[in-house]
Design a protein around this motif. Structure first.
Motif, short mmCIF file in Angstrom:
data_model
loop_
_atom_site.label_atom_id
_atom_site.label_comp_id
_atom_site.label_asym_id
_atom_site.label_seq_id
_atom_site.Cartn_x
_atom_site.Cartn_y
_atom_site.Cartn_z
N ILE A 126 -78.44 -60.37 66.12
CA ILE A 126 -79.71 -61.10 66.04
C ILE A 126 -79.49 -62.51 66.53
N LEU A 127 -80.41 -62.98 67.36
CA LEU A 127 -80.36 -64.36 67.85
C LEU A 127 -81.01 -65.25 66.80
N VAL A 128 -80.18 -66.11 66.20
CA VAL A 128 -80.67 -67.04 65.19
C VAL A 128 -80.36 -68.46 65.62
N VAL A 129 -81.23 -69.38 65.23
CA VAL A 129 -81.04 -70.79 65.55
C VAL A 129 -81.17 -71.61 64.29
N ASN A 130 -80.51 -72.75 64.28
CA ASN A 130 -80.70 -73.71 63.20
C ASN A 130 -82.14 -74.22 63.25
N PRO A 131 -82.80 -74.40 62.11
CA PRO A 131 -84.20 -74.84 62.11
C PRO A 131 -84.45 -76.15 62.84
N ASN A 132 -83.40 -76.95 63.07
CA ASN A 132 -83.58 -78.20 63.80
C ASN A 132 -83.80 -77.99 65.30
N VAL A 133 -83.51 -76.79 65.79
CA VAL A 133 -83.72 -76.50 67.20
C VAL A 133 -85.23 -76.37 67.46
N PRO A 134 -85.77 -77.11 68.42
CA PRO A 134 -87.22 -77.07 68.67
C PRO A 134 -87.65 -75.85 69.48
N ASN A 137 -89.41 -69.27 69.49
CA ASN A 137 -89.29 -67.96 70.11
C ASN A 137 -88.30 -68.07 71.27
N VAL A 138 -87.96 -66.94 71.87
CA VAL A 138 -86.95 -66.93 72.92
C VAL A 138 -87.39 -67.72 74.14
N ARG A 139 -88.66 -67.59 74.51
CA ARG A 139 -89.15 -68.32 75.70
C ARG A 139 -89.01 -69.83 75.50
N GLU A 140 -89.34 -70.31 74.31
CA GLU A 140 -89.20 -71.75 74.04
C GLU A 140 -87.74 -72.17 74.04
N LEU A 141 -86.86 -71.29 73.56
CA LEU A 141 -85.43 -71.59 73.57
C LEU A 141 -84.91 -71.69 75.00
N VAL A 142 -85.33 -70.76 75.83
CA VAL A 142 -84.91 -70.78 77.24
C VAL A 142 -85.41 -72.05 77.92
N SER A 143 -86.65 -72.41 77.68
CA SER A 143 -87.21 -73.63 78.29
C SER A 143 -86.45 -74.87 77.83
N TYR A 144 -86.14 -74.92 76.53
CA TYR A 144 -85.42 -76.09 75.99
C TYR A 144 -84.01 -76.16 76.56
N ALA A 145 -83.34 -74.99 76.65
CA ALA A 145 -81.98 -74.96 77.17
C ALA A 145 -81.94 -75.36 78.65
N LYS A 146 -82.92 -74.96 79.41
CA LYS A 146 -82.97 -75.33 80.83
C LYS A 146 -83.25 -76.81 81.01
N ALA A 147 -84.03 -77.37 80.10
CA ALA A 147 -84.35 -78.79 80.17
C ALA A 147 -83.20 -79.65 79.66
N ASN A 148 -82.30 -79.03 78.88
CA ASN A 148 -81.17 -79.76 78.29
C ASN A 148 -79.88 -78.97 78.50
N PRO A 149 -79.46 -78.79 79.75
CA PRO A 149 -78.27 -77.98 80.01
C PRO A 149 -77.01 -78.53 79.33
N GLY A 150 -76.30 -77.64 78.63
CA GLY A 150 -75.06 -78.03 77.97
C GLY A 150 -75.24 -78.74 76.64
N LYS A 151 -76.49 -78.95 76.21
CA LYS A 151 -76.72 -79.66 74.95
C LYS A 151 -76.59 -78.75 73.74
N LEU A 152 -76.94 -77.48 73.90
CA LEU A 152 -76.88 -76.53 72.79
C LEU A 152 -75.49 -75.89 72.69
N ASN A 153 -75.00 -75.77 71.48
CA ASN A 153 -73.72 -75.09 71.22
C ASN A 153 -73.97 -73.73 70.60
N MET A 154 -73.29 -72.72 71.11
CA MET A 154 -73.45 -71.35 70.63
C MET A 154 -72.18 -70.89 69.92
#
Length: 322
Positions: A126-134, A137-154
């Motif tokens: 299951i793909l889970v995120v910390n609630p602080n991640v804006p 849904n997956v589409r919003e996560l993809v958009s945020y990750a593309k706008a902030n490359p390398g900022k998210l840690n998995m």
């Protein structure tokens, strides 16, 4: 001649006595190696099974956590143990199928050096995120990750684990850049995800389910082809916008190569009975898992099939382990 006859008689008596003393399997405690640390899904399901096996076999089944190197440290220990049924492993699709492709040099052969016994359970990641991640849904996560490359840690349970590969497949298919942070098991990774040291994780569902229900994590999607009964409102990755995405995980018991057929058969029958028990089935489903059963032969076929399947997935994702 009498001397020879007496010697033969004494030998036969000794052998008969040895057989009698050996008794039926098992006649002493069994060690079940879990090749990951306490707190993760493998440990959780392994302990559930070990507890019930202790009851049905009449001998204590002791869980021995031997984490490290994506499960290879514990696997190596079991592969080199005596094939007498007293050292087993609670293996995963990672230890038995994926590692064969990911690791260039293993001190054992995942297919040849183990005796498959029986499947026990299957889970989606299951793909889970910390609630602080804006992202809700997956589409919003993809958009945020593309706008902030390398900022998210998995986070992941370690290099080459299904957590890692599920994440690498997501990165590849979604075209995003997130930083992989491997841990020595799901437990430590989960602790840092809850503390926002890492921001997302593809975790085995049973490990994340309590945190999702408590609101400590936000669930975005499951990696299976169908939704999980434990979280029916959470979409699949395909439904969430990553078409063609699918990755399932299974768990089962294996022993060292050359496990006696009578021992393998006894264990397989007991594990199958446990998995089919209604109370156990309900317990697994509530935890986010599904009971699975197999004969040793069926389990062996599955391991070979998934070795080929995950090899393609590894190549497609670009994941590798030195």
């Amino acid at each position: 001649m009498k001397t020879i006859a007496h010697a033969l008689a004494a030998t036969c008596l000794t052998l008969a006595t040895s057989v009698a003393l050996a008794g039926p399997y098992p006649d002493k405690p069994i060690r079940m190696v879990v090749p990951f640390p306490p707190g993760g899904t493998t440990d959780l399901l392994g302990r559930v099974l070990a507890t019930r096996l202790s009851e049905t076999l009449g001998q204590q089944v002791v869980v021995d956590n031997r984490p490290g190197a994506g499960g290879t440290i514990g696997s190596d220990l079991v592969a080199k143990s005596p094939a007498d049924g007293y050292t087993l492993m609670f293996g995963t699709v990672g230890t038995q199928s994926i590692n064969a492709t990911l690791y260039k040099k293993l001190p054992f052969d995942p297919q040849k050096d183990f005796s498959p016994v029986a499947l026990f359970a299957g889970v989606p990641n299951i793909l889970v995120v910390n609630p602080n991640v804006p992202a809700r849904n997956v589409r919003e996560l993809v958009s945020y990750a593309k706008a902030n490359p390398g900022k998210l840690n998995m986070g992941s349970a370690g290099n080459g684990t299904t957590n890692h590969l599920s994440g690498e497949l997501f990165k590849s298919m979604a075209g995003v850049q997130v930083v992989h942070v491997p841990y020595k098991g799901s437990g430590p990774a989960m602790a840092d995800l809850l503390a926002n040291q890492v921001q997302l994780m593809f975790d085995n569902l049973p490990g994340s389910l309590p945190h999702v229900k408590a609101g400590r994590l936000r669930a975005l999607a499951v990696t299976s082809a169908t939704r999980s009964p434990a979280l029916p409102d959470v979409p699949t990755m395909a439904e969430a916008g990553i078409a063609g995405y699918e990755a399932d995980v299974w768990f089962g018991v294996v022993g060292p190569r050359g496990l006696p057929p009578e021992v393998s058969s006894r264990l397989s029958q007991e594990i199958t009975r446990i998995a089919q028990d209604k109370a156990m089935r309900d317990k697994l489903v509530q935890a986010g898992a599904a009971p699975l059963t197999s004969t040793p032969e069926q389990f062996s076929v599955l391991i070979r099939r998934d070795t080929d399947k995950w090899a393609k997935l590894v190549q497609a994702s670009g994941a590798s382990v030195d």
